[in-house]
Design a protein around this motif. Structure first.
Motif, PDB file in Angstrom:
ATOM      1  N   PRO A  12       0.405  -1.620  -0.115  1.00 18.68           N
ATOM      2  CA  PRO A  12       0.640   0.025  -0.078  1.00 18.68           C
ATOM      3  C   PRO A  12       1.025   1.337   0.341  1.00 18.68           C
ATOM      4  CG  PRO A  12       0.080  -0.620   2.259  1.00 18.68           C
ATOM      5  CD  PRO A  12       1.115  -1.711   0.897  1.00 18.68           C
ATOM      6  N   LYS A  13       1.476   1.452  -1.104  1.00 20.37           N
ATOM      7  CA  LYS A  13       2.403   2.469  -1.243  1.00 20.37           C
ATOM      8  C   LYS A  13       1.910   4.087  -1.290  1.00 20.37           C
ATOM      9  CE  LYS A  13       6.892   1.628  -2.491  1.00 20.37           C
ATOM     10  NZ  LYS A  13       8.378   0.948  -3.130  1.00 20.37           N
ATOM     11  N   ALA A  37      -0.224   6.031   5.083  1.00 19.28           N
ATOM     12  CA  ALA A  37       0.611   4.737   4.514  1.00 19.28           C
ATOM     13  C   ALA A  37       1.444   3.948   5.440  1.00 19.28           C
ATOM     14  CB  ALA A  37       1.216   5.808   4.021  1.00 19.28           C
ATOM     15  N   GLU A  38       1.707   4.231   6.323  1.00 23.13           N
ATOM     16  CA  GLU A  38       2.476   3.187   7.561  1.00 23.13           C
ATOM     17  C   GLU A  38       2.091   3.084   8.127  1.00 23.13           C
ATOM     18  OE1 GLU A  38       3.418   7.272   7.389  1.00 23.13           O
ATOM     19  OE2 GLU A  38       5.770   7.525   6.727  1.00 23.13           O
ATOM     20  N   THR A  39       0.874   2.852   9.134  1.00 26.26           N
ATOM     21  CA  THR A  39       0.510   1.688   9.460  1.00 26.26           C
ATOM     22  C   THR A  39      -0.058   1.202   8.692  1.00 26.26           C
ATOM     23  OG1 THR A  39      -0.345   3.987  10.777  1.00 26.26           O
ATOM     24  CG2 THR A  39      -1.684   1.563  10.996  1.00 26.26           C
ATOM     25  N   PRO A  70      -3.830   5.489  -4.600  1.00 28.71           N
ATOM     26  CA  PRO A  70      -4.038   5.240  -2.673  1.00 28.71           C
ATOM     27  C   PRO A  70      -4.797   4.095  -3.306  1.00 28.71           C
ATOM     28  CG  PRO A  70      -5.265   6.663  -4.015  1.00 28.71           C
ATOM     29  CD  PRO A  70      -4.679   6.351  -5.086  1.00 28.71           C
ATOM     30  N   ASP A  71      -6.339   3.442  -4.145  1.00 26.79           N
ATOM     31  CA  ASP A  71      -6.102   1.779  -3.168  1.00 26.79           C
ATOM     32  C   ASP A  71      -5.709   0.825  -3.815  1.00 26.79           C
ATOM     33  OD1 ASP A  71      -8.278   2.759  -2.182  1.00 26.79           O
ATOM     34  OD2 ASP A  71      -9.660   3.540  -3.519  1.00 26.79           O
ATOM     35  N   ILE A 280      -6.852   0.394   7.636  1.00 28.25           N
ATOM     36  CA  ILE A 280      -7.133  -0.404   5.676  1.00 28.25           C
ATOM     37  C   ILE A 280      -8.928  -0.028   5.725  1.00 28.25           C
ATOM     38  CG2 ILE A 280      -6.557  -1.796   3.803  1.00 28.25           C
ATOM     39  CD1 ILE A 280      -4.560  -2.387   4.408  1.00 28.25           C
ATOM     40  N   GLU A 281      -8.948  -0.950   6.753  1.00 27.68           N
ATOM     41  CA  GLU A 281     -10.625  -0.594   6.173  1.00 27.68           C
ATOM     42  C   GLU A 281     -11.430   0.760   6.544  1.00 27.68           C
ATOM     43  OE1 GLU A 281     -12.027  -4.820   8.184  1.00 27.68           O
ATOM     44  OE2 GLU A 281     -10.688  -3.624   9.709  1.00 27.68           O
ATOM     45  N   THR A 282     -10.969   1.278   7.579  1.00 25.51           N
ATOM     46  CA  THR A 282     -11.481   2.634   7.734  1.00 25.51           C
ATOM     47  C   THR A 282     -10.674   3.633   6.303  1.00 25.51           C
ATOM     48  OG1 THR A 282     -11.427   1.790   9.902  1.00 25.51           O
ATOM     49  CG2 THR A 282     -11.427   4.936   9.680  1.00 25.51           C
TER      50      THR A 282
END
Length: 296
Positions: A12-13, A37-39, A70-71, A280-282
């Motif tokens: 997920p860059k 992004a880091e999380t 972003p996705d 990722i979910e939020t």
């Protein structure tokens, strides 16, 4: 059910909230999360390593370009494969999600399949069909379930059905606030001998009974309530490892939302892998299933 033992995952860059997809993805929330992004990368790596420890083959790709995608952590929307040697490219609704169809990834995997089915040109007609987000397939019996929405266009789905030879089972589904649900794989998960489905999301009585009856032909049905749907309990994926051991993959939020009775039902069929995917979910509005694209 034909299970895959290999998945593609995309790091997920540049992961962040995507306003171009939030208009109809009501699972997506613009929450204040520091360093998203880091999380998200930590969540990605944790899930990847849990899959690998279970003996499932994971091919992880880190995009090397500077495209704003972003996705991209959800590769199952822009391509899928079938056990019958088909590599399929899909028409995506959001323009910035179309950039996820990176030519180098297509070139890497396309030669492993007998047939390329490229539906991406349907974007020009605004006919969208977003991979295994839109289509939940029973590959063994060649049945495809699809909840119609802006991202799951009926004519595009029929074109997919003509090219693959799958029977289509269509319906409409709605979340607890009455919004059309954007992807089928939020409502339905198919495993070997079982189906996880939120029938409460299907308002039309005939459609609901048709889906229930079709699923019951081959599966034990585990029904979700709408709160469980919003916790991504329907967004799971069953895989197998190289020994043939089966694993149902889900997020920690989904695992915690299943009742103990439901978990007991599931573990009669399969083992469970769950991993924390809160960021990722939020921000992304997708969960574990969306992060994995099967490579049959």
């Amino acid at each position: 059910m034909i299970l895959s033992d290999k998945v593609l995952m995309i790091e997920p860059k540049g992961f962040t909230f995507n306003p171009k997809t939030s208009g109809d993805n009501f699972f997506q929330t613009q929450s204040v999360i520091k360093f998203p992004a880091e999380t998200a990368m930590k969540e990605f790596q944790e899930l990847k390593f849990k899959l690998m420890r279970a003996g499932i083959t994971v091919i992880a790709i880190s995009p090397e370009d500077n495209l704003e995608t972003p996705d991209s952590v959800f590769p199952n929307n822009w391509f899928s494969t079938t056990p019958y040697g088909q590599f399929i490219l899909y028409p995506m609704m959001a323009a910035n999600r179309r950039l996820e169809r990176r030519s180098e990834i297509v070139k890497r995997f396309k030669p492993e399949y007998k047939e390329l089915i490229d539906l991406s040109s349907l974007e020009e007609k605004e006919m969208f069909l977003e991979g295994t987000g839109s289509i939940v397939a029973d590959h063994e019996n060649k049945i495809a379930y699809a909840s119609l929405s802006k991202r799951t266009n009926l004519e595009a789905l029929k074109e997919w059905g003509k090219k693959t030879g799958y029977e289509l089972v269509t319906f409409s589904s709605f979340d607890k606030n009455g919004n059309v649900i954007y992807h089928t794989n939020v409502v339905l998960t198919l495993g070997e001998g079982f189906a996880i489905v939120c029938l409460d999301a299907i308002k039309d009585a005939k459609e609901k009974e048709n889906v229930r009856k079709k699923l019951a032909e081959k599966n034990e049905i585990l029904t979700l309530n709408l709160d469980q749907l919003h916790a991504f309990c329907g967004n799971c994926l069953e895989l197998k490892n190289h020994k043939g051991d089966k694993y149902l993959v889900m997020s920690a939020q989904a695992y915690n939302a299943f009742t103990e009775g439901q978990k007991n039902t599931l573990i009669r069929h399969t083992s469970i892998i769950y991993s924390g995917l809160n960021t990722i979910e939020t921000l992304g509005g997708g969960s574990a299933r969306c992060m994995m694209a099967e490579l049959y």
